[in-house]
Design a protein around this motif. Structure first.
Motif, mmCIF file in Angstrom:
data_model
loop_
_atom_site.group_PDB
_atom_site.id
_atom_site.type_symbol
_atom_site.label_atom_id
_atom_site.label_comp_id
_atom_site.label_asym_id
_atom_site.label_seq_id
_atom_site.Cartn_x
_atom_site.Cartn_y
_atom_site.Cartn_z
ATOM 1 N N SER A 1 0.630 5.690 -0.004
ATOM 2 C CA SER A 1 -0.240 6.828 0.277
ATOM 3 C C SER A 1 0.500 8.109 -0.113
ATOM 4 N N ILE B 1 -4.176 10.354 -1.841
ATOM 5 C CA ILE B 1 -4.401 9.330 -2.851
ATOM 6 C C ILE B 1 -3.737 8.077 -2.318
ATOM 7 N N THR B 2 -4.516 7.017 -2.163
ATOM 8 C CA THR B 2 -4.004 5.752 -1.645
ATOM 9 C C THR B 2 -4.085 4.703 -2.743
ATOM 10 N N LYS C 1 0.836 -1.195 0.000
ATOM 11 C CA LYS C 1 0.000 0.000 0.000
ATOM 12 C C LYS C 1 0.876 1.252 0.000
ATOM 13 N N TYR D 1 -12.765 9.944 -14.101
ATOM 14 C CA TYR D 1 -12.196 10.532 -12.901
ATOM 15 C C TYR D 1 -10.979 11.353 -13.316
ATOM 16 N N LYS E 1 -13.839 10.359 -1.703
ATOM 17 C CA LYS E 1 -14.867 9.335 -1.505
ATOM 18 C C LYS E 1 -14.869 8.294 -2.617
ATOM 19 N N HIS E 2 -13.949 8.434 -3.569
ATOM 20 C CA HIS E 2 -13.917 7.532 -4.719
ATOM 21 C C HIS E 2 -13.020 6.338 -4.458
ATOM 22 N N ARG E 3 -13.486 5.184 -4.917
ATOM 23 C CA ARG E 3 -12.702 3.958 -4.882
ATOM 24 C C ARG E 3 -12.795 3.327 -6.265
ATOM 25 N N THR F 1 -7.001 -1.452 -5.460
ATOM 26 C CA THR F 1 -7.826 -0.247 -5.563
ATOM 27 C C THR F 1 -6.994 1.032 -5.502
ATOM 28 N N LYS G 1 -11.451 0.261 -8.620
ATOM 29 C CA LYS G 1 -10.732 -1.010 -8.701
ATOM 30 C C LYS G 1 -9.824 -0.970 -9.910
ATOM 31 N N LYS H 1 -7.741 4.885 -4.191
ATOM 32 C CA LYS H 1 -8.706 5.639 -3.382
ATOM 33 C C LYS H 1 -8.275 7.094 -3.305
ATOM 34 N N TYR H 2 -9.230 7.971 -3.539
ATOM 35 C CA TYR H 2 -9.015 9.393 -3.284
ATOM 36 C C TYR H 2 -10.365 10.006 -2.969
#
Length: 185
Positions: A47, A107-108, A45, A155, A118-120, A113, A122, A115-116
């Motif tokens: 970030s 931004i993770t 992961k 996005y 509220k968006h996820r 996935t 895949k 993620k940034y």
């Protein structure tokens, strides 16, 4: 539709011509730096937060709003101006909420996935991810990552983050041939 796309391209090229002295907008150098970078993808992961220069610029702006709002609130409390007091409180709340949202932007990227906010998204559902110069907001143009998912959602990620090259290289390794670079910007 094609006319709007053409106007957008010309507009972005004009902006690039005027801002080529700034490293952030020197697109060819950024693309070359990206192509020549080597990053090992060995963690599960990652970030990425906003860049320090961006945080400094926006932090000063929101701090100035907070100070002006505080001065106006103190004056309105002293002189009992209800309308000025209400506007001052709203101004302070706006500055605090905006500052919190700016500091919390991340931004993770993990194995499956992205993620940034509220968006996820895949990674397996990404149809294309294009590195380009794009419209980030109504009045700002800058480096952006345009992601189109299999269900036709678009996005646009602002790449005003720390270690943006590392983020893009890791994403390129994880999505493979779906990662594209718009050479002209």
């Amino acid at each position: 539709m094609w006319l709007l796309q053409g106007i957008k391209t010309v507009y972005l090229q004009l902006i690039l011509k005027f801002r080529t002295g700034d490293k952030m907008y020197n697109w060819k150098n950024y693309v070359n730096e990206f192509k020549n970078a080597e990053v090992s993808d060995n963690r599960e992961k990652y970030s990425f937060g906003l860049s320090y220069t961006y945080l400094l610029r926006t932090g000063f702006f929101f701090l100035a709003i907070l100070i002006l709002g505080g001065i106006a609130l103190a004056d309105s409390l002293k002189n009992h101006y209800n309308i000025k007091m209400t506007i001052s409180i709203l101004l302070i709340l706006y500055a605090l909420i905006s500052l919190f949202r700016t500091l919390a932007y991340r931004i993770t990227l993990d194995r499956e996935t992205l993620k940034y906010g509220k968006h996820r998204i895949k990674l397996s559902e990404i149809k294309s991810a294009t590195l380009t110069i794009g419209r980030i907001s109504a009045s700002r143009v800058g480096r952006a990552l345009e992601i189109i998912s299999n269900d036709k959602k678009e996005y646009i990620l602002n790449l005003n983050i720390n270690h943006s090259i590392k983020f893009l290289k890791i994403l390129e390794q994880r999505v493979g041939k779906k990662f594209l670079i718009n050479e002209e910007g």
